[in-house]
Motif scaffolding. Structure first.
Motif, PDB file in Angstrom:
ATOM      1  N   GLY A  77       0.789  -1.223   0.000  1.00  0.00           N
ATOM      2  CA  GLY A  77       0.000   0.000   0.000  1.00  0.00           C
ATOM      3  C   GLY A  77       0.819   1.270   0.000  1.00  0.00           C
ATOM      4  O   GLY A  77       0.268   2.362  -0.142  1.00  0.00           O
ATOM      5  N   GLN A  79       2.719   4.262  -1.359  1.00  0.00           N
ATOM      6  CA  GLN A  79       2.559   4.953  -2.637  1.00  0.00           C
ATOM      7  C   GLN A  79       3.891   5.509  -3.117  1.00  0.00           C
ATOM      8  O   GLN A  79       4.629   6.140  -2.358  1.00  0.00           O
ATOM      9  CB  GLN A  79       1.549   6.093  -2.503  1.00  0.00           C
ATOM     10  N   THR A  93       2.215   4.531  -8.434  1.00  0.00           N
ATOM     11  CA  THR A  93       1.790   3.158  -8.199  1.00  0.00           C
ATOM     12  C   THR A  93       1.790   2.898  -6.694  1.00  0.00           C
ATOM     13  O   THR A  93       2.130   3.779  -5.899  1.00  0.00           O
ATOM     14  CB  THR A  93       2.716   2.149  -8.916  1.00  0.00           C
ATOM     15  N   ALA A 199      -5.895   6.955   0.243  1.00  0.00           N
ATOM     16  CA  ALA A 199      -5.818   6.752  -1.196  1.00  0.00           C
ATOM     17  C   ALA A 199      -5.814   8.041  -1.987  1.00  0.00           C
ATOM     18  O   ALA A 199      -5.272   8.111  -3.080  1.00  0.00           O
ATOM     19  CB  ALA A 199      -7.002   5.885  -1.664  1.00  0.00           C
ATOM     20  N   ASP A 317      -5.812  -2.768  -8.253  1.00  0.00           N
ATOM     21  CA  ASP A 317      -5.327  -1.723  -7.356  1.00  0.00           C
ATOM     22  C   ASP A 317      -4.046  -1.061  -7.831  1.00  0.00           C
ATOM     23  O   ASP A 317      -3.555  -0.144  -7.182  1.00  0.00           O
ATOM     24  CB  ASP A 317      -5.123  -2.289  -5.948  1.00  0.00           C
ATOM     25  N   VAL A 318      -3.489  -1.517  -8.961  1.00  0.00           N
ATOM     26  CA  VAL A 318      -2.227  -0.931  -9.427  1.00  0.00           C
ATOM     27  C   VAL A 318      -2.278  -0.383 -10.843  1.00  0.00           C
ATOM     28  O   VAL A 318      -1.349   0.308 -11.263  1.00  0.00           O
ATOM     29  CB  VAL A 318      -1.076  -1.961  -9.315  1.00  0.00           C
ATOM     30  N   LYS A 325     -10.922   7.031  -7.127  1.00  0.00           N
ATOM     31  CA  LYS A 325     -11.530   6.458  -5.933  1.00  0.00           C
ATOM     32  C   LYS A 325     -12.354   5.206  -6.241  1.00  0.00           C
ATOM     33  O   LYS A 325     -12.351   4.249  -5.477  1.00  0.00           O
ATOM     34  CB  LYS A 325     -12.434   7.492  -5.258  1.00  0.00           C
ATOM     35  N   LYS A 326     -13.093   5.235  -7.327  1.00  0.00           N
ATOM     36  CA  LYS A 326     -14.022   4.146  -7.598  1.00  0.00           C
ATOM     37  C   LYS A 326     -14.163   3.971  -9.102  1.00  0.00           C
ATOM     38  O   LYS A 326     -14.113   4.933  -9.860  1.00  0.00           O
ATOM     39  CB  LYS A 326     -15.396   4.448  -6.984  1.00  0.00           C
ATOM     40  N   PRO A 352     -13.796  -3.179  -0.733  1.00  0.00           N
ATOM     41  CA  PRO A 352     -13.077  -2.843  -1.960  1.00  0.00           C
ATOM     42  C   PRO A 352     -13.766  -3.311  -3.229  1.00  0.00           C
ATOM     43  O   PRO A 352     -13.596  -2.710  -4.290  1.00  0.00           O
ATOM     44  CB  PRO A 352     -11.723  -3.533  -1.784  1.00  0.00           C
ATOM     45  N   ALA A 393     -15.588  -1.420  -8.087  1.00  0.00           N
ATOM     46  CA  ALA A 393     -14.347  -1.570  -7.335  1.00  0.00           C
ATOM     47  C   ALA A 393     -13.951  -0.238  -6.747  1.00  0.00           C
ATOM     48  O   ALA A 393     -13.862   0.754  -7.472  1.00  0.00           O
ATOM     49  CB  ALA A 393     -13.228  -2.097  -8.240  1.00  0.00           C
ATOM     50  N   ILE A 395     -11.030   1.779  -5.546  1.00  0.00           N
ATOM     51  CA  ILE A 395      -9.587   1.699  -5.717  1.00  0.00           C
ATOM     52  C   ILE A 395      -8.947   2.290  -4.469  1.00  0.00           C
ATOM     53  O   ILE A 395      -8.729   3.486  -4.360  1.00  0.00           O
ATOM     54  CB  ILE A 395      -9.131   2.459  -6.973  1.00  0.00           C
ATOM     55  N   LEU A 396      -8.651   1.427  -3.521  1.00  0.00           N
ATOM     56  CA  LEU A 396      -8.170   1.855  -2.223  1.00  0.00           C
ATOM     57  C   LEU A 396      -6.740   1.399  -2.000  1.00  0.00           C
ATOM     58  O   LEU A 396      -6.246   1.376  -0.927  1.00  0.00           O
ATOM     59  CB  LEU A 396      -9.081   1.309  -1.132  1.00  0.00           C
TER      60      LEU A 396
END
Length: 396
Positions: A77, A79, A93, A199, A317-318, A325-326, A352, A393, A395-396
């Motif tokens: 997680g 960043q 990423t 995020a 997620d990458v 966000k979503k 998620p 999804a 994206i967290l």
């Protein structure tokens, strides 16, 4: 045609073939000129043509690495930002839990790699010393001077006084209402609130992500207003690209809100990429082309379609920018008959992923459920079977 050539005789005329390049690991290659559908080649349909040709282009290099924290698990997680001295944030990423792996697009030149402002930079620092202080260096200088493999080992340490803090909140710390259970005196922090703060730490910053693969039409075009709906889809082959166009129009027809589509660039044909800007201007939507290279340590799939399907789950997620966000995944061959804004605004209580149920009574479909088969070490284990055709999804 000049240069090295290869000749294949006795090719099957009636079989459906696929053209692809076997290139060095760090290369991101895409077709830029191709008359025929490279995913569905049937030689007997070429008629009098004796040669099927395509031009491929080396679009970018993949800069990969592993991030580690001494005496701890990889800081999943975390960043990361890659850029230049003038533009520190060009691509971004997050670090995976698996081997602390991370991946970024780059090209030959001098780059700077640093922790993203916000929770990542607040909790961690790069290992080493910086100008005689106790804190580590602010960034890592990376020089790419050839087209070979570039594997970067990034070591980070927790800042003094932050040793016990975590970037992510564990799933078992969430109650049924989506709130964190940690803290004393009845003080609780919402799962959504905490995660979105983590995020979206870059959204309010001065640096903006730079990407030549995104397109924004004139604001307010077609009278659309409200929060943008983000839709993600994957298509490969001319037939499914035609389906994708129909899906795009069906989404736009049912909503008055702005819509932005996200497509995997690796598998789009040159024709589709050429028409996409004109279609966006005509119908008033935004789009962005994204890409991600299959990690070298992950068990490789031999069938191209299985690789494409994996993008629906494995790399969610990458592959998107940190500021997103979503996103809603919609299969290319789906027809949307309702306002996707209702699904986009649905409260999924901080989870998620939100799926619709997938029926298990059709055994003929079992071969397509790649998550039930060996990808890394026997599949994903005993997880509920879910529909890969349409889902939300975070994206967290």
């Amino acid at each position: 045609m000049n240069g090295p050539t290869a000749w294949f005789s006795n090719m099957p005329l009636a079989k459906t073939l696929t053209m692809n390049l076997d290139v060095p690991e760090p290369w991101l290659v895409e077709p830029v000129v191709a008359i025929h559908d490279l995913d569905n080649i049937v030689l007997e349909n070429l008629g009098d043509e004796r040669t099927l040709g395509a031009v491929f282009e080396l679009e970018a290099l993949v800069l990969t690495g592993h991030c580690s924290e001494k005496n701890h698990e990889p800081p999943r997680g975390l960043q990361l930002l890659l850029g230049t001295k003038q533009r520190p944030h060009m691509v971004d990423t997050v670090v995976m839990a698996n081997l602390g792996y991370w991946q970024l697009k780059a090209s030959p030149g001098v780059w700077t790699l640093q922790l993203a402002p916000g929770r990542s930079a607040d909790l961690y620092t790069l290992e080493g010393t910086h100008e005689g202080t106790e804190e580590g260096p602010k960034m890592k200088r990376i020089v790419i001077e050839n087209l070979g493999v570039h594997l970067i080992h990034l070591n980070v340490v927790k800042k003094k006084g932050k040793e016990k803090e975590q970037i992510l909140i564990n799933a078992d710390e969430i109650d049924d209402d989506g709130h964190s259970q940690e803290g004393k005196g009845g003080k609780q922090k919402g799962w959504n609130k905490g995660f979105l703060k983590w995020a979206s730490g870059l959204i309010g910053g001065e640096e903006k992500q730079i990407d030549t693969n995104k397109h924004s039409p004139v604001q307010g075009l077609m009278g659309r207003h409200g929060e943008t709906i983000n839709i993600f889809s994957i298509a490969s082959g001319h037939l499914y690209e035609r389906f994708l166009k129909i899906m795009i129009l069906s989404v736009l027809k049912e909503t008055n809100r702005p819509v932005k589509f996200w497509f995997i660039k690796n598998y789009l044909s040159p024709q589709f990429k050429d028409v996409l800007p004109h279609m966006a201007r005509e119908y008033g939507f935004e789009y962005e082309l994204i890409t991600y290279k299959w990690p070298s340590w992950l068990h490789k799939q031999t069938e191209k379609q299985r690789i494409i399907w994996a993008y629906k789950i494995l790399f969610l997620d990458v592959i998107f920018p940190l500021s997103l966000k979503k996103v809603i995944f919609v299969d290319a061959d789906q027809i949307v008959r309702a306002d996707m804004g209702e699904l986009y605004d649905m409260d999924v209580k901080g989870r998620p992923l939100a799926y619709t149920p997938f029926c298990d009574n059709n055994k003929e479909m079992d071969g397509y459920k790649f998550w039930k088969q060996c990808l890394v070490c026997g599949g994903f284990g005993q997880i509920p079977s879910n529909c890969c055709w349409r889902y939300t999804a975070g994206i967290l």
